[in-house]
Scaffold this motif. Structure first.
Motif, PDB file in Angstrom:
ATOM      1  N   THR A  62       8.899  -7.677  -0.934  1.00  0.00           N
ATOM      2  CA  THR A  62       7.887  -6.892  -0.231  1.00  0.00           C
ATOM      3  C   THR A  62       6.601  -7.696  -0.108  1.00  0.00           C
ATOM      4  O   THR A  62       6.109  -8.251  -1.102  1.00  0.00           O
ATOM      5  CB  THR A  62       7.611  -5.569  -0.957  1.00  0.00           C
ATOM      6  N   GLU A  63       6.054  -7.746   1.111  1.00  0.00           N
ATOM      7  CA  GLU A  63       4.787  -8.418   1.376  1.00  0.00           C
ATOM      8  C   GLU A  63       3.712  -7.345   1.560  1.00  0.00           C
ATOM      9  O   GLU A  63       3.820  -6.482   2.442  1.00  0.00           O
ATOM     10  CB  GLU A  63       4.896  -9.281   2.637  1.00  0.00           C
ATOM     11  N   TYR A  64       2.677  -7.373   0.707  1.00  0.00           N
ATOM     12  CA  TYR A  64       1.594  -6.402   0.780  1.00  0.00           C
ATOM     13  C   TYR A  64       0.424  -6.989   1.578  1.00  0.00           C
ATOM     14  O   TYR A  64       0.132  -8.185   1.485  1.00  0.00           O
ATOM     15  CB  TYR A  64       1.114  -6.012  -0.616  1.00  0.00           C
TER      16      TYR A  64
ATOM     17  N   LEU B 291      -3.508  -3.568  -5.244  1.00  0.00           N
ATOM     18  CA  LEU B 291      -2.068  -3.823  -5.182  1.00  0.00           C
ATOM     19  C   LEU B 291      -1.302  -2.802  -6.014  1.00  0.00           C
ATOM     20  O   LEU B 291      -0.214  -2.360  -5.623  1.00  0.00           O
ATOM     21  CB  LEU B 291      -1.767  -5.238  -5.677  1.00  0.00           C
ATOM     22  N   GLY B 292      -1.870  -2.422  -7.171  1.00  0.00           N
ATOM     23  CA  GLY B 292      -1.234  -1.389  -7.976  1.00  0.00           C
ATOM     24  C   GLY B 292      -1.168  -0.062  -7.250  1.00  0.00           C
ATOM     25  O   GLY B 292      -0.170   0.666  -7.327  1.00  0.00           O
TER      26      GLY B 292
ATOM     27  N   ALA C  18      -5.167  -4.189   5.294  1.00  0.00           N
ATOM     28  CA  ALA C  18      -4.666  -3.085   6.115  1.00  0.00           C
ATOM     29  C   ALA C  18      -4.037  -1.983   5.274  1.00  0.00           C
ATOM     30  O   ALA C  18      -3.681  -0.928   5.805  1.00  0.00           O
ATOM     31  CB  ALA C  18      -3.644  -3.615   7.118  1.00  0.00           C
ATOM     32  N   ARG C  19      -3.866  -2.251   3.948  1.00  0.00           N
ATOM     33  CA  ARG C  19      -3.256  -1.291   3.034  1.00  0.00           C
ATOM     34  C   ARG C  19      -1.858  -0.886   3.509  1.00  0.00           C
ATOM     35  O   ARG C  19      -1.492   0.291   3.531  1.00  0.00           O
ATOM     36  CB  ARG C  19      -4.149  -0.060   2.851  1.00  0.00           C
ATOM     37  N   THR C  20      -1.072  -1.894   3.878  1.00  0.00           N
ATOM     38  CA  THR C  20       0.300  -1.675   4.329  1.00  0.00           C
ATOM     39  C   THR C  20       1.215  -2.644   3.595  1.00  0.00           C
ATOM     40  O   THR C  20       0.751  -3.515   2.847  1.00  0.00           O
ATOM     41  CB  THR C  20       0.434  -1.897   5.841  1.00  0.00           C
TER      42      THR C  20
END
Length: 665
Positions: A87-89, A20-21, A93-95
């Motif tokens: 923001t939704e991480y 996430l970082g 999918a790394r998006t």
């Protein structure tokens, strides 16, 4: 759950947090950011303070269902913080997906959540947004009783340069400050004994170059009109500079700074003045940077020793890192020795920062190459600040001097409220123009201190272009009236008149702003040996006042006496404290100050093995004075209010003032 399962879960959480970082850093870079993402904890506090100020003192929108829409200033860092809330991480999918807001009116009923392209959300997206919205609610407690409010951050608006929040009165008790839930680790407190360095001996007057000031005001030369970047033709700059302006998203000529960035710049100027502008690169200890920045101190709950406030330490470091990361377009003219003009144009930053740490964790060590790591400032050991050539350009020919405690006096005058960003450039404008008047041939130091400027030009100099652009001239005028009133209250301005927008009138108090103008002020290069000899003779002839002598006598046993030079040094440190109180108009009663000095002397006497007693006393007195300053100010204001209606209090106030003068003389 057994130990192996616990370890596996901790490893999975650690990997998820690290991913996430990484995604957060990628999103920061995708928006044009450089280096590590900004500190979200600091940005949160920064936004909350401005929203509260706009709600209580500004112009909030009309109330609908008990909530008012408040607009506050936008920057790249603030926009990143606000968008992080919505923001939704997707770690797999790394998006990421960020939700935005469209606004069609001036109240909360005109707000509509949407996608980045402005289209409406579907059912799943609405459900996701409602979950994200829960962490946008903050219960903010003001300084006065009953001033608590509830702040609800709104998603970033499309097509606007401002940010928004809904504000309502908070009827319930203060909530735990964990609403944002951004996963930002809290700084850990470590009980470690450290050797505290001696306080800085910052000169009374700070030296500031005119070329630097002109770039802060956005103009090419002193007394010139401000230059608006978007109004300049393309051929004014080289192709390389034009490309960098676009790539780095530079929107103004010079340095457009926030209030906290101005504080960091003033701290750099203090250090440069202390070093005599001899070195372009300065190395300082973190404690010295906090002192130059003006970080507040408070007594430790157990030990009772003064220490720097943790939140303000983070702000001081964040401000230094932000001016180092902010690119700026330098464009000005200077007169050379051939009586011709040199034109200086380049892309640079005000400072470059390096830092040294000890005993940091592996994850933190990987991030230290980006400059200052705010999560590890307790491990910071040294800061290296490399100043741009702009600070030194013709510094000994074109400069002005201003008091080192100017900002502290303004904060006291405003009851410790947050100073507007425009306040700093207003002071730069007054001192720069006043210095030009002072140096003008035929200048009369008694009367020639009048400035006239149009509202539009002054707004551009104060970096309020957007407000003028959006037709908010009345709001600009009210802000100028507010800051001019504060500056007048500390004696820099004698009078001002804002009735004519084409020619705003300001009269500088020359004797207060430029002490010694027109008088026989002592030269900086006077003979130091003669001054020292005269000081010693005066001390031997007059002796110390009883209060100072009592402090000196209490520092040593009865059978021991201090040398004359040590006694003089202790007396000077007490005189310095009294002079600063008078300069700040903080009138402390004799009993309060005597008890304070006695307590400092007692703490010094209890210290064993002190070799230089005079220097140790001066250091301890300075630290405890800074920690007690807020209490002194509060007692002074109470005494002043009582003196308006009570003759006894008025007499007590006058006696306290005479007592401070006796210590300062």
């Amino acid at each position: 759950m057994n130990s192996s399962q616990t370890i596996a879960r901790q490893a999975a959480d650690s990997a998820k947090n690290k991913l996430l970082g990484t995604l957060r850093a990628n999103r920061w870079h995708a928006g044009g950011g450089q280096g590590a993402p900004p500190d979200l904890t600091y940005l949160r506090e920064d936004c909350l303070e401005e929203i509260a100020a706009e709600f209580f003192e500004g112009e909030p929108g009309p109330s609908q269902e008990g909530k008012s829409l408040v607009r506050f200033g936008s920057s790249r860092d603030r926009l990143f913080f606000l968008s992080e809330l919505f923001t939704e991480y997707d770690p797999l999918a790394r998006t990421w997906k960020t939700y935005y807001m469209s606004r069609r009116g001036t109240d909360q009923l005109s707000l509509a959540v949407c996608r980045e392209d402005g289209s409406a959300l579907d059912g799943y997206e609405k459900s996701t947004f409602r979950d994200l919205e829960k962490r946008s609610v903050v219960h903010y407690a003001g300084t006065a009783a009953g001033s608590g409010i509830q702040i609800i951050f709104q998603p970033p608006p499309l097509g606007e340069e401002s940010l928004y929040a809904l504000v309502a009165d908070a009827s319930g008790p203060d909530s735990i400050q964990g609403e944002l839930a951004l996963g930002v680790p809290k700084p850990r407190r470590r009980g470690r004994r450290v050797l505290r360095p001696e306080p800085l001996d910052i000169p009374i007057f700070i030296k500031q170059g005119q070329h630097l000031t002109n770039q802060l005001l956005g103009r090419p030369t002193a007394s010139a009109k401000p230059v608006i970047l978007e109004q300049l033709p393309a051929f004014k700059f080289t192709n390389e500079i034009r490309e960098q302006v676009v790539q780095r998203n530079i929107r103004a000529i010079g340095a457009d700074l926030t209030a906290s960035q101005h504080q960091a710049l003033n701290a750099v100027l203090k250090l440069l003045t202390l070093h005599g502008y001899r070195e372009q690169t300065i190395r300082v200890l973190p404690e010295h940077w906090y002192e130059a920045y003006g970080v507040s101190k408070h007594e430790h709950s157990r030990r009772g020793t003064p220490q720097y406030a943790q939140r303000h330490k983070v702000q001081a470091m964040q401000s230094l890192a932000s001016i180092a990361a902010q690119p700026m377009l330098i464009s000005y003219k200077r007169r050379n020795e051939n009586e011709r003009w040199d034109v200086v144009q380049r892309i640079t930053s005000l400072v470059k920062v390096s830092s040294g740490y000890l005993d940091v964790e592996d994850k933190q060590a990987e991030e230290l190459m980006n400059g200052i790591l705010l999560d590890a400032i307790d491990n910071l050991r040294v800061i290296e600040i490399q100043c741009d050539e702009l600070f030194f350009d013709q510094i000994h020919q074109h400069y002005f001097k201003r008091p080192r405690d100017l900002e502290q006096r303004l904060r006291l005058a405003s009851n410790h409220k947050r100073l507007p960003d425009s306040m700093y450039n207003f002071l730069n404008y007054l001192y720069s123009e006043g210095e030009m008047l002072r140096r003008k041939k035929g200048h009369n130091p008694e009367t020639d201190w009048i400035l006239r400027v149009s509202l539009t030009d002054l707004a551009y100099l104060l970096r309020m272009k957007d407000k003028i652009k959006h037709g908010e001239r009345s709001r600009v005028l009210r802000e100028i009236e507010k800051i001019a009133g504060l500056v007048k209250s500390i004696g820099v301005l004698k009078s001002f008149d804002l009735s004519n927008e084409d020619a705003l009138f300001f009269e500088i108090d020359g004797k207060e702003t430029f002490p010694g103008s027109g008088e026989g002020a002592p030269k900086e290069d006077s003979n130091p040996h003669f001054s020292l000899l005269a000081s010693v003779k005066a001390t031997l002839a007059a002796g110390h006042c009883p209060a100072v002598q009592a402090v000196i006598d209490s520092l040593t046993p009865e059978e021991t006496t201090l040398r004359l030079d040590e006694q003089s040094a202790i007396a000077r440190s007490i005189k310095n404290i009294a002079s600063r109180l008078l300069d700040l108009n903080v009138i402390v009663p004799e009993k309060t100050l005597s008890e304070f000095l006695s307590k400092v002397a007692a703490n010094v006497r209890e210290r064993k093995g002190v070799k230089a007693l005079d220097r140790y006393f001066a250091s301890a007195l300075e630290q405890r004075f800074l920690a007690a300053m807020e209490a002194f100010s509060r007692e002074s204001k109470e005494l002043e209010r009582a003196a308006q209606s009570d003759p006894r209090a008025a007499a007590k106030l006058e006696y306290a003032r005479e007592y401070l003068h006796s210590l300062a003389n």
